[in-house]
Scaffold this active site. Structure first.
Site, PDB file in Angstrom:
ATOM      1  N   GLU A  72      -6.901  -2.128 -35.353  1.00 37.19           N
ATOM      2  CA  GLU A  72      -6.462  -2.445 -36.722  1.00 37.19           C
ATOM      3  C   GLU A  72      -6.651  -1.201 -37.581  1.00 37.19           C
ATOM      4  O   GLU A  72      -7.394  -0.289 -37.192  1.00 37.19           O
ATOM      5  CB  GLU A  72      -7.314  -3.585 -37.288  1.00 37.19           C
ATOM      6  CG  GLU A  72      -7.141  -4.882 -36.527  1.00 37.19           C
ATOM      7  CD  GLU A  72      -7.943  -6.029 -37.128  1.00 37.19           C
ATOM      8  OE1 GLU A  72      -8.543  -5.862 -38.213  1.00 37.19           O
ATOM      9  OE2 GLU A  72      -7.956  -7.101 -36.486  1.00 37.19           O
ATOM     10  N   GLN A 101       1.022  28.683 -22.025  1.00 34.19           N
ATOM     11  CA  GLN A 101       0.804  30.089 -22.381  1.00 34.19           C
ATOM     12  C   GLN A 101       1.522  31.021 -21.397  1.00 34.19           C
ATOM     13  O   GLN A 101       2.090  32.042 -21.785  1.00 34.19           O
ATOM     14  CB  GLN A 101      -0.716  30.372 -22.393  1.00 34.19           C
ATOM     15  CG  GLN A 101      -1.110  31.737 -22.915  1.00 34.19           C
ATOM     16  CD  GLN A 101      -0.987  31.850 -24.442  1.00 34.19           C
ATOM     17  OE1 GLN A 101      -0.716  30.866 -25.122  1.00 34.19           O
ATOM     18  NE2 GLN A 101      -1.174  33.052 -24.957  1.00 34.19           N
ATOM     19  N   GLY A 152       7.175  32.492 -24.973  1.00 33.45           N
ATOM     20  CA  GLY A 152       8.003  31.821 -25.987  1.00 33.45           C
ATOM     21  C   GLY A 152       8.729  30.605 -25.440  1.00 33.45           C
ATOM     22  O   GLY A 152       8.877  29.587 -26.128  1.00 33.45           O
ATOM     23  N   GLU A 203      -7.769   4.133 -25.917  1.00 34.98           N
ATOM     24  CA  GLU A 203      -8.682   3.470 -24.959  1.00 34.98           C
ATOM     25  C   GLU A 203     -10.066   4.125 -24.974  1.00 34.98           C
ATOM     26  O   GLU A 203     -10.686   4.319 -23.934  1.00 34.98           O
ATOM     27  CB  GLU A 203      -8.067   3.410 -23.552  1.00 34.98           C
ATOM     28  CG  GLU A 203      -6.863   2.486 -23.522  1.00 34.98           C
ATOM     29  CD  GLU A 203      -6.336   2.201 -22.145  1.00 34.98           C
ATOM     30  OE1 GLU A 203      -7.136   2.017 -21.216  1.00 34.98           O
ATOM     31  OE2 GLU A 203      -5.106   2.150 -22.011  1.00 34.98           O
ATOM     32  N   GLU A 218     -15.232  11.220 -27.715  1.00 35.99           N
ATOM     33  CA  GLU A 218     -16.600  11.076 -28.246  1.00 35.99           C
ATOM     34  C   GLU A 218     -17.178   9.712 -27.875  1.00 35.99           C
ATOM     35  O   GLU A 218     -18.384   9.587 -27.613  1.00 35.99           O
ATOM     36  CB  GLU A 218     -16.598  11.236 -29.777  1.00 35.99           C
ATOM     37  CG  GLU A 218     -16.270  12.637 -30.269  1.00 35.99           C
ATOM     38  CD  GLU A 218     -14.777  12.975 -30.226  1.00 35.99           C
ATOM     39  OE1 GLU A 218     -13.958  12.137 -29.793  1.00 35.99           O
ATOM     40  OE2 GLU A 218     -14.438  14.103 -30.627  1.00 35.99           O
TER      41      GLU A 218
HETATM   42  C1  LIG Z   1      -0.295   6.734 -28.957  1.00 36.78           C
HETATM   43  C2  LIG Z   1      -1.321   5.662 -29.182  1.00 36.78           C
HETATM   44  C3  LIG Z   1      -1.149   4.432 -28.564  1.00 36.78           C
HETATM   45  C4  LIG Z   1      -2.072   3.402 -28.798  1.00 36.78           C
HETATM   46  N1  LIG Z   1      -1.852   2.174 -28.228  1.00 36.78           N
HETATM   47  C5  LIG Z   1      -2.674   1.138 -28.545  1.00 36.78           C
HETATM   48  C6  LIG Z   1      -2.398  -0.187 -28.064  1.00 36.78           C
HETATM   49  O1  LIG Z   1      -1.436  -0.417 -27.319  1.00 36.78           O
HETATM   50  N2  LIG Z   1      -3.209  -1.200 -28.458  1.00 36.78           N
HETATM   51  C7  LIG Z   1      -4.282  -0.995 -29.277  1.00 36.78           C
HETATM   52  O2  LIG Z   1      -4.961  -1.967 -29.583  1.00 36.78           O
HETATM   53  N3  LIG Z   1      -4.576   0.237 -29.752  1.00 36.78           N
HETATM   54  C8  LIG Z   1      -3.809   1.300 -29.408  1.00 36.78           C
HETATM   55  N4  LIG Z   1      -4.072   2.576 -29.886  1.00 36.78           N
HETATM   56  C9  LIG Z   1      -5.196   2.737 -30.807  1.00 36.78           C
HETATM   57  C10 LIG Z   1      -6.336   3.548 -30.228  1.00 36.78           C
HETATM   58  O3  LIG Z   1      -7.063   2.800 -29.317  1.00 36.78           O
HETATM   59  C11 LIG Z   1      -7.159   4.041 -31.431  1.00 36.78           C
HETATM   60  O4  LIG Z   1      -6.396   5.049 -32.078  1.00 36.78           O
HETATM   61  C12 LIG Z   1      -8.512   4.590 -31.018  1.00 36.78           C
HETATM   62  O5  LIG Z   1      -9.365   3.545 -30.592  1.00 36.78           O
HETATM   63  C13 LIG Z   1      -9.180   5.360 -32.152  1.00 36.78           C
HETATM   64  O6  LIG Z   1      -9.209   4.563 -33.314  1.00 36.78           O
HETATM   65  P1  LIG Z   1      -8.705   5.183 -34.702  1.00 36.78           P
HETATM   66  O7  LIG Z   1      -7.360   5.775 -34.498  1.00 36.78           O
HETATM   67  O8  LIG Z   1      -8.887   4.156 -35.750  1.00 36.78           O
HETATM   68  O9  LIG Z   1      -9.691   6.401 -34.964  1.00 36.78           O
HETATM   69  P2  LIG Z   1     -11.157   6.303 -35.574  1.00 36.78           P
HETATM   70  O10 LIG Z   1     -11.877   5.118 -35.052  1.00 36.78           O
HETATM   71  O11 LIG Z   1     -11.061   6.490 -37.047  1.00 36.78           O
HETATM   72  O12 LIG Z   1     -11.817   7.590 -34.917  1.00 36.78           O
HETATM   73  C14 LIG Z   1     -11.416   8.913 -35.322  1.00 36.78           C
HETATM   74  C15 LIG Z   1     -12.136   9.914 -34.471  1.00 36.78           C
HETATM   75  O13 LIG Z   1     -13.516   9.819 -34.715  1.00 36.78           O
HETATM   76  C16 LIG Z   1     -14.210  10.295 -33.572  1.00 36.78           C
HETATM   77  N5  LIG Z   1     -15.270   9.309 -33.252  1.00 36.78           N
HETATM   78  C17 LIG Z   1     -15.122   8.001 -32.961  1.00 36.78           C
HETATM   79  N6  LIG Z   1     -16.324   7.427 -32.743  1.00 36.78           N
HETATM   80  C18 LIG Z   1     -17.245   8.427 -32.920  1.00 36.78           C
HETATM   81  C19 LIG Z   1     -18.657   8.480 -32.864  1.00 36.78           C
HETATM   82  N7  LIG Z   1     -19.375   7.374 -32.564  1.00 36.78           N
HETATM   83  N8  LIG Z   1     -19.275   9.657 -33.114  1.00 36.78           N
HETATM   84  C20 LIG Z   1     -18.554  10.761 -33.431  1.00 36.78           C
HETATM   85  N9  LIG Z   1     -17.210  10.779 -33.483  1.00 36.78           N
HETATM   86  C21 LIG Z   1     -16.567   9.620 -33.247  1.00 36.78           C
HETATM   87  C22 LIG Z   1     -13.200  10.462 -32.443  1.00 36.78           C
HETATM   88  O14 LIG Z   1     -12.872  11.837 -32.301  1.00 36.78           O
HETATM   89  C23 LIG Z   1     -12.005   9.709 -32.970  1.00 36.78           C
HETATM   90  O15 LIG Z   1     -10.774  10.243 -32.474  1.00 36.78           O
HETATM   91  C24 LIG Z   1      -3.178   3.630 -29.636  1.00 36.78           C
HETATM   92  C25 LIG Z   1      -3.348   4.878 -30.234  1.00 36.78           C
HETATM   93  C26 LIG Z   1      -2.434   5.894 -30.013  1.00 36.78           C
HETATM   94  C27 LIG Z   1      -2.656   7.212 -30.686  1.00 36.78           C
END
Ligand SMILES: Cc1cc2nc3c(=O)[nH]c(=O)nc-3n(C[C@H](O)[C@H](O)[C@H](O)COP(=O)(O)OP(=O)(O)OC[C@H]3O[C@@H](n4cnc5c(N)ncnc54)[C@H](O)[C@@H]3O)c2cc1C
Length: 386
Positions: A134, A341, A345, A368, A372
């Site tokens: 969400e 790389q 180009g 998934e 981190e």
């Molecule tokens: C192309 C794509 C397809 C997807 N498909 C699906 C799907 O089919 N179904 C579904 O339900 N979801 C899906 N997702 C969602 C995906 O699982 C989430 O984007 C992911 O769980 C990260 O959540 P967020 O984007 O809210 O990032 P946030 O939760 O805001 O996290 C941002 C960043 O914070 C960092 N972080 C997170 N936790 C910690 C921690 N404890 N300590 C330090 N750093 C941390 C990580 O670098 C992370 O990337 C998809 C995402 C993408 C990009």
């Protein structure tokens, strides 16, 4: 072409090498190089083709429903994802989502649920999606706000889901929503929601760097029969984690496939590109890069197939799957960058294989469970053991 010696590793049974060979030949004929600007149409076609080819039978559990076995063979789905990713990222995506989107039905569906959905998923007649994330609940899944309120023989869903792969083209979504039995992770349930259920709308289509069908979903008084609930009320978090547990290692396998393709491309380029009176591969700086790429690929493969094998033996793989996903996705990013790389180009020209791989790999380090999150899982397991 990557060497296939790894198929003789003790992790595999003879059926796995046969599966890889058959799929490699099929993919070269049916999906390699396929490209279209209409990603929805391309994805629908790939699901149909993968169904007709019989490959989606591996994505579900239950021989009675068209599966190849009663439980999902992790090594088989990993080999399928690796092979498809080497040929075409969208084909890998189409296969993976049929598995992830129906996984909770294979694992927790009633007899009626499984009979109604799994045969269509396996034939490629119904497109599946998994709706957990969400806007305010990504890495922190338990913060989800989407509500499911019991009303007689129905649940009424209200809220949003975002980043939903196959959003907009799916025939059904496995949706996780708060049913409130207990606070946090213990008050969530899972439901199968047909795409044409009144109250479910596509609020937004999302464009990403490697185009895939992706959407934000809105639920407004969306009524779902109680029989569509997967598992017990309040057990939805367990349903989600068990489903992800099956498929997490296969994300590592997809990254491995992208990395192998990048190394193949790099070897070909380095041995052909003339410069300074020799070819690029004659320089030791290039050879060091190739050595690092190949070593990274083999360590990724070892971790991936160790986790897959261990799961198929019935063992717990929380730490091993996290290690495989973390290492294989991070390494693939480095391997692909090094390959790009070497192309100079040409590497950044739209439509080049390495340019495409560079865009394809990025999201695997986020979805998934971001890298981190995998690090935290590995450390938590180590501290438990210690
Ligand atoms: C192309 C794509 C397809 C997807 N498909 C699906 C799907 O089919 N179904 C579904 O339900 N979801 C899906 N997702 C969602 C995906 O699982 C989430 O984007 C992911 O769980 C990260 O959540 P967020 O984007 O809210 O990032 P946030 O939760 O805001 O996290 C941002 C960043 O914070 C960092 N972080 C997170 N936790 C910690 C921690 N404890 N300590 C330090 N750093 C941390 C990580 O670098 C992370 O990337 C998809 C995402 C993408 C990009």
């Amino acid at each position: 072409m990557s060497d296939k010696n790894y198929l003789a590793w003790p992790f595999f049974a003879p059926r796995h090498a046969a599966l890889e060979q058959a799929l490699d030949a099929w993919a070269a004929q049916h999906v390699a190089g396929a490209h279209t600007d209409d990603v929805d149409a391309a994805c629908r076609q790939l699901v149909r083709q993968l169904g007709e080819g019989g490959w989606l039978r591996h994505a579900i559990g239950g021989v009675a429903y068209g599966g190849t076995g009663d439980s999902i063979d992790t090594r088989a789905i990993c080999l399928i994802r690796e092979t498809l990713a080497r040929h075409n990222g969208l084909a890998d995506f189409a296969f993976a989502m049929q598995g992830l989107g129906s996984g909770a039905i294979s694992l927790f569906g009633s007899e009626a649920n499984r009979a109604a959905y799994l045969p269509r998923v396996a034939r490629g007649d119904a497109i599946a999606a998994f709706a957990l994330s969400e806007p305010q609940a990504g890495s922190d899944v338990a913060a989800m706000q989407c509500q499911a309120t019991r009303d007689g023989e129905h649940y009424v869903l209200n809220g949003e889901k975002t980043w939903i792969s196959n959003g907009g083209i799916a025939d059904f979504y496995v949706v996780f929503a708060r049913t409130g039995e207990q606070p946090g992770a213990r008050g969530i349930s899972a439901f199968i929601v047909d795409a044409d259920t009144p109250g479910l709308t596509i609020a937004e289509r999302i464009n990403v760097i490697a185009p895939h069908p992706l959407a934000r979903l809105r639920f407004s008084d969306c009524r779902v029969p109680v029989g569509q609930r997967l598992g017990e009320a309040g057990q939805g978090f367990k349903v989600a984690m068990a489903t992800l547990d099956v498929f997490r290692t296969s994300v590592a396998a997809a990254a491995l496939g992208f990395a192998r393709r990048a190394l193949d491309e790099a070897l070909q380029r380095a041995t052909q590109r003339q410069m300074f009176g020799q070819v690029l591969a004659d320089f030791q700086l290039t050879q060091a890069k190739l050595a690092d790429m190949a070593t990274g690929i083999d360590t990724s493969a070892l971790l991936t197939y160790r986790a897959a094998w261990q799961r198929d033996q019935g063992g717990k793989v929380t730490k091993e799957a996290a290690m495989a996903k973390l290492h294989a996705t991070e390494t693939a990013q480095q391997v692909i960058d090094a390959a790009l790389q070497m192309f100079g180009g040409l590497g950044v020209v739209s439509g080049q294989v390495v340019e495409n791989l560079y865009r394809e790999i990025r999201a695997l380090r986020i979805y998934e469970g971001a890298s981190e999150v995998q690090q935290l899982i590995i450390a938590r397991e180590l501290l438990k053991e210690g």
